[in-house]
Scaffold this motif. Structure first.
Motif, PDB file in Angstrom:
ATOM      1  N   SER A 107       6.041   3.432  -4.185  1.00  0.00           N
ATOM      2  CA  SER A 107       6.538   2.852  -2.937  1.00  0.00           C
ATOM      3  C   SER A 107       8.001   2.452  -3.058  1.00  0.00           C
ATOM      4  O   SER A 107       8.812   2.743  -2.169  1.00  0.00           O
ATOM      5  N   ALA A 130       7.287   4.392   6.437  1.00  0.00           N
ATOM      6  CA  ALA A 130       6.992   3.002   6.070  1.00  0.00           C
ATOM      7  C   ALA A 130       5.505   2.704   6.222  1.00  0.00           C
ATOM      8  O   ALA A 130       4.905   2.039   5.361  1.00  0.00           O
ATOM      9  N   THR A 173       3.024   1.918   3.022  1.00  0.00           N
ATOM     10  CA  THR A 173       2.281   0.656   3.066  1.00  0.00           C
ATOM     11  C   THR A 173       0.783   0.918   2.981  1.00  0.00           C
ATOM     12  O   THR A 173       0.050   0.192   2.292  1.00  0.00           O
ATOM     13  N   ASP A 174       0.309   1.961   3.675  1.00  0.00           N
ATOM     14  CA  ASP A 174      -1.102   2.344   3.542  1.00  0.00           C
ATOM     15  C   ASP A 174      -1.418   2.789   2.120  1.00  0.00           C
ATOM     16  O   ASP A 174      -2.501   2.515   1.595  1.00  0.00           O
ATOM     17  N   GLU A 228      -0.126   1.694  -0.583  1.00  0.00           N
ATOM     18  CA  GLU A 228      -0.234   0.525  -1.453  1.00  0.00           C
ATOM     19  C   GLU A 228      -1.595  -0.163  -1.332  1.00  0.00           C
ATOM     20  O   GLU A 228      -1.961  -0.959  -2.191  1.00  0.00           O
ATOM     21  N   PRO A 248      -2.865  -2.664   0.816  1.00  0.00           N
ATOM     22  CA  PRO A 248      -2.900  -4.131   0.832  1.00  0.00           C
ATOM     23  C   PRO A 248      -4.308  -4.636   1.116  1.00  0.00           C
ATOM     24  O   PRO A 248      -5.076  -4.017   1.852  1.00  0.00           O
ATOM     25  N   TYR A 269      -0.671  -6.874   4.633  1.00  0.00           N
ATOM     26  CA  TYR A 269      -0.232  -5.589   5.185  1.00  0.00           C
ATOM     27  C   TYR A 269       0.969  -5.783   6.107  1.00  0.00           C
ATOM     28  O   TYR A 269       1.973  -5.066   6.003  1.00  0.00           O
ATOM     29  N   GLU A 270       0.874  -6.738   7.014  1.00  0.00           N
ATOM     30  CA  GLU A 270       1.965  -6.965   7.970  1.00  0.00           C
ATOM     31  C   GLU A 270       3.226  -7.433   7.261  1.00  0.00           C
ATOM     32  O   GLU A 270       4.339  -7.012   7.610  1.00  0.00           O
ATOM     33  N   ARG A 330       4.199  -6.835   4.134  1.00  0.00           N
ATOM     34  CA  ARG A 330       4.820  -5.721   3.390  1.00  0.00           C
ATOM     35  C   ARG A 330       5.512  -4.747   4.329  1.00  0.00           C
ATOM     36  O   ARG A 330       6.630  -4.293   4.066  1.00  0.00           O
ATOM     37  N   LEU A 331       4.844  -4.413   5.419  1.00  0.00           N
ATOM     38  CA  LEU A 331       5.454  -3.485   6.369  1.00  0.00           C
ATOM     39  C   LEU A 331       6.688  -4.108   7.009  1.00  0.00           C
ATOM     40  O   LEU A 331       7.696  -3.418   7.244  1.00  0.00           O
ATOM     41  N   LYS A 340       9.648  -3.852   4.528  1.00  0.00           N
ATOM     42  CA  LYS A 340      10.139  -2.475   4.395  1.00  0.00           C
ATOM     43  C   LYS A 340      10.920  -2.056   5.633  1.00  0.00           C
ATOM     44  O   LYS A 340      12.017  -1.485   5.543  1.00  0.00           O
TER      45      LYS A 340
END
Length: 919
Positions: free
Chosen positions: A463, A539, A543-544, A546, A548, A554-555, A557-558, A561
């Motif tokens: 990532s 992105a 993120t998917d 990874e 989370p 999830y939100e 990290r996204l 990025k």
């Protein structure tokens, strides 16, 4: 209040008869009795015998059996539809049918009531619709689990105080029933064992539709679709069923059509009220009905519109100050001595400037930049310094006052004790699917999936490498645009300034610098949009990848990025113009080249009027272009895409086109719907804070855009999207920290812009240290170079024609002239100016930061009246609960006295002692 439980079939008529004699409990009693015979054969699938329908109070229309399908109730007209699932038969239908059968059986075991519309009843003859209703017992159970706050006492605190000159704000106000659609109550988390403690007048309407669909979705997200006794117990939740195609959609219903009230008087018609008073552009000057938005869509969407509205209100003050500073630049137009000298034929016309590029660029007269120097003065004047300082303080006031506004909303919307983790820390279905390893959770003592450390590190490295690659791609594109600027500048210079070409009229208004800047900015904007299109998908993909564990993770990290990418993508070109262009040029004979001298791409120089006007051009094109494109994407494209669907919904008779079919054709509001709305506004916030010193009208552009943005977003939510599942949020989340970081960075960037991009400091140094007023500043700011010493590689073609036998040319710098013992070295004035620039940066940053921290300390995050209300509510809760428990204990003791034998007097005496102790 009387809580009714289920009874046998033969008691139904008795229950219905007793219900008609009750005033406060008639709705719940009827509904409870109504649920007894839901699945009996003699009900014809409608839940109530036909002979008994006319006896139901408040539902006299049901005996007419009108085929009105534009309703939010089951066929019986009593049970409300809280959620709808849709599906179609396909080639893999048998496997999916088995999943649906198990899932729906488990939903019924959980207490939900289901009703299916066959595909023959739908307009497309392909789609099945499963309607879900949550009865009172289910709602009460999960409201207790979720600790949903409900009213227990009417509030004795007024909404607000009388405001002086209240009549001035009357045109901007909405009706009271729209602004405050529900009465104000003190609330407490629901407890199923204390139903008499709460103000339950009607069990059917006690929980609003937004709370009902939130509870049902909570059940759907956790309901399994495996058979009892099987090992694959990880097959759980509606999200997995949607992802594998078992169901095609899952959504709560809008309460009515947005352009017309609901026919049923029991339906709220809140969507119609939102469209009429909020979503139409003609209401742009009206306040937002935040309480109605929160009631209909939930707190998470409500807090977004509250923040966007508050941000727009604060932009008004920044826009007014920006217009004042711009007006000052216009009014001081005639007092600009530097521009007058540049435009003067005897001064600017007699100064021969050195070529700005090799070979193609000619020698040129200083007065050819007359117009650009006047344009630069509009934004580069004494008022700009004041405006930069003002914006540093404004951004602090905005963030601090928003904290206070947010605290007030937290109290008014019952979010004071709400922890977002309670809702967001549930494991994502995608995490369960892709993580097959299990381990014991030390807190819950249950086996749960986990991602091994080695896999997590590998995914993180991939990532990070992907993010770095795309950021490097952005930087490469920016370098490519810079190379374009260097390459085409020579072409523009030779075309625009060639007296043999018949474009002198254009050449008077467009300089080579302006033409290059505008075309490069347009190309840069196109590249930004293309990269943005691809990176949004990249992105989400990384993120998917990874995996989370939670939705909150999830939100976050996204968010990081996407904002990091957007920051580099949108602002890098502005950073180049502000801090790099014209700073590493060199001087005639010793120019600096971008990729070495062999590349022949000489670094750009600033116009004699400064680089600020080019930064202004770059900012206007990118910012305005982004806002224009964003509005086209948000308004015109959805309007065109859904025109046919909306037209079909309007022109089909409501008895043929059901409420769930009308909502089914709308767009789905995804989990990341608000993410992109916040991202757009935060990027705009960066434009109006990081580079606002170069363009004081930026807040005005943002204000106009946001006035439109609020109504466009409202229109989308009301007309184009299905009703989202209501969810709670007490603040704007990670965006708050991003705004704080941008606010701090903006002080630094604006200080550097005023010091190194603007010509304000060199003018001030000349005014107070070297000159008698501003006369002679232009001549003083230009150094001299001997033309005979210019290398042949730098000399323009046909140079004999251009410099009219002059022996020297001028260039923008502070260096000793030829013949001086330190020729072409920097003069003392250069070092004085550099010292003044550094001093200005230090002073401005310290002044603004001191004021920022003082203002932040001076303004409390929570208003004093809100603190008082919170304390009063907690005090009342303690008192009311104490009184309730005492009364309940009295009733229990009284009941025990009646059933106890007379011989047990000693025990009675003990109970009296217990009661006296409680009292």
């Amino acid at each position: 209040m009387r809580r009714i439980t289920g009874k046998a079939k033969d008691e139904t008529l008795i229950e219905l008869q007793s219900a008609t004699d009750s005033q406060t409990g008639d709705g719940p009693a009827v509904l409870t009795a109504f649920r007894i015979n839901l699945h009996s054969d003699e009900n014809n699938g409608n839940g109530v015998p036909l002979s008994e329908r006319t006896s139901l109070p408040g539902h006299a229309e049901t005996d007419k059996l009108q085929p009105n399908r534009d309703t939010v109730f089951f066929r019986d007209g009593v049970r409300r539809i809280d959620f709808v699932l849709s599906y179609v038969d396909d080639k893999d239908g048998e496997k999916k049918q088995e999943r649906r059968r198990e899932f729906e059986a488990n939903l019924e075991k959980a207490g939900l009531e289901l009703e299916t519309d066959d595909k023959s009843d739908s307009k497309d003859q392909k789609t099945y619709f499963l309607k879900i209703h949550a009865p009172w017992d289910v709602l009460a159970t999960y409201a207790d689990i979720l600790k949903i706050k409900v009213p227990f006492k009417e509030s004795d605190i007024p909404h607000g105080q009388d405001v002086p000159l209240e009549w001035l704000s009357r045109p901007f106000r909405l009706p009271e029933h729209i602004m405050h659609p529900a009465a104000d109550y003190f609330t407490y988390p629901f407890d199923k064992t204390k139903t008499n403690f709460f103000l339950i007048n009607n069990k059917d309407t006690f929980f609003p539709p937004s709370t009902r669909n939130r509870i049902v979705f909570y059940i759907l997200a956790r309901c399994p679709y495996y058979k009892e006794g099987r090992i694959d117990k990880d097959k759980t939740g509606i999200k997995r069923l949607l992802s594998n195609g078992t169901y095609t959609s899952a959504f709560p219903l809008h309460d009515c059509r947005y352009w017309k009230r609901a026919r049923n008087a029991e339906c709220e018609s809140e969507r119609y009220n939102l469209y009429r008073h909020w979503a139409r552009f003609l209401c742009f000057y009206k306040e937002q009905p935040l309480n109605l938005i929160r009631k209909y869509y939930g707190e998470k969407i409500g807090i977004y519109f509250a923040w966007l509205g508050f941000y727009t209100e604060m932009l008004f003050f920044a826009a007014v100050m920006g217009v004042i500073c711009f007006t000052y630049g216009v009014l001081s137009y005639d007092d600009n001595i530097s521009s007058k000298e540049i435009c003067d034929a005897s001064i600017g016309g007699s100064i021969l400037m050195c070529p700005l590029c090799d070979k193609k660029c000619p020698f040129w007269r200083l007065n050819s930049t007359c117009l650009s120097s006047w344009q630069s003065h509009l934004f580069d004047n004494e008022g700009t310094v004041f405006f930069a300082i003002f914006m540093g303080i404004w951004v602090t006031l905005f963030l601090e006052f928003w904290k206070r506004r947010q605290a007030r909303l937290e109290y008014e919307w019952d979010l004071v004790d709400f922890e977002e983790e309670q809702q967001q820390l549930q494991i994502r279905p995608e995490f369960e699917i892709r993580c097959t390893n299990r381990r014991l959770n030390k807190i819950t003592k249950e086996m749960e999936p986990y991602l091994p450390v080695t896999s997590k590190c590998a995914r993180f490295c991939l990532s990070a490498a992907t993010v770095l690659f795309w950021i490097s791609l952005i930087v490469a594109c920016i370098i490519g645009v810079i190379a374009y600027r260097l390459a085409v500048y020579a072409a523009f210079a030779s075309i625009i300034k060639d007296p043999m070409r018949k474009i002198q009229v254009v050449g008077r208004f467009i300089t080579p610098q302006l033409a290059t800047s505008v075309t490069a900015s347009c190309i840069n904007f196109v590249i930004i949009m293309i990269l943005n299109f691809f990176y949004e998908r990249v992105a989400v993909w990384i993120t998917d990848m990874e995996i989370p564990k939670t939705h909150l993770e999830y939100e976050n990290r996204l968010t990081m990025k996407m904002f990091l990418f957007q920051f580099v993508n949108y602002y890098s070109s502005c950073f180049y113009v502000a801090f790099f262009k014209g700073k590493f040029v060199g001087y005639p004979g010793h120019y600096t080249y971008m990729f070495g001298k062999q590349s022949k791409l000489r670094n750009e120089e600033c116009d004699p009027g400064g680089c600020l006007i080019e930064l202004t051009t770059q900012l206007v094109i990118v910012m305005a272009g982004k806002q224009l494109w964003g509005n086209i994407q948000e308004a015109l494209l959805p309007l065109m895409r859904n025109w046919w669907s909306s037209r079909k919904g309007r022109h089909n008779p409501e008895n043929h086109y059901s409420r769930w079919e009308q909502d089914h054709v709308l767009q789905n509001f995804g989990q990341l719907g608000l993410f992109y709305e916040y991202l757009e506004m935060v990027v705009q916030f960066g434009f109006i804070t990081l580079f606002v010193a170069s363009f004081p009208l930026a807040p005005l552009l943002a204000l106009c855009n946001n006035i439109l943005e609020i109504r466009v977003d409202a229109w989308k939510f009301t007309t184009q999207f299905r009703r989202p599942v209501a969810s709670k949020a007490r603040n704007i989340g990670a965006w708050q920290e991003i705004l704080n970081a941008v606010a701090i960075l903006s002080v630094v960037t604006n200080a550097f812009i005023m010091a190194f991009t603007s010509d304000m400091i060199p003018r001030m140094v000349y005014l107070y240290a070297y000159g008698n007023g501003m006369r002679g500043y232009v001549n003083n700011s230009l150094s001299i170079y001997n033309i005979s010493r210019i290398p042949e590689s730098n000399m323009p073609e046909d140079h004999d024609y251009w410099f009219d036998n002059s022996t020297t040319c001028r260039y923008r710098d502070y260096r000793y002239p030829p013949g001086h013992e330190k020729e072409y070295f920097h003069t003392m004035q250069f070092w004085h100016i550099l010292a003044a620039k550094m001093a200005f940066i230090i002073i401005m940053e310290h002044v603004v930061f001191v004021v920022k921290f003082f203002v932040a300390w001076l303004i409390p995050d929570i208003p004093s009246d809100v603190k008082a209300r919170i304390k009063r509510e907690r005090y009342l809760i303690q008192g009311e609960l104490h009184n309730y428990e005492v009364e309940r204990l009295k009733l229990q003791l009284s009941a025990s006295f009646i059933t106890e034998p007379p011989s047990e007097m000693s025990l009675t005496t003990d109970k009296h002692e217990v009661l006296s102790e409680c009292l």
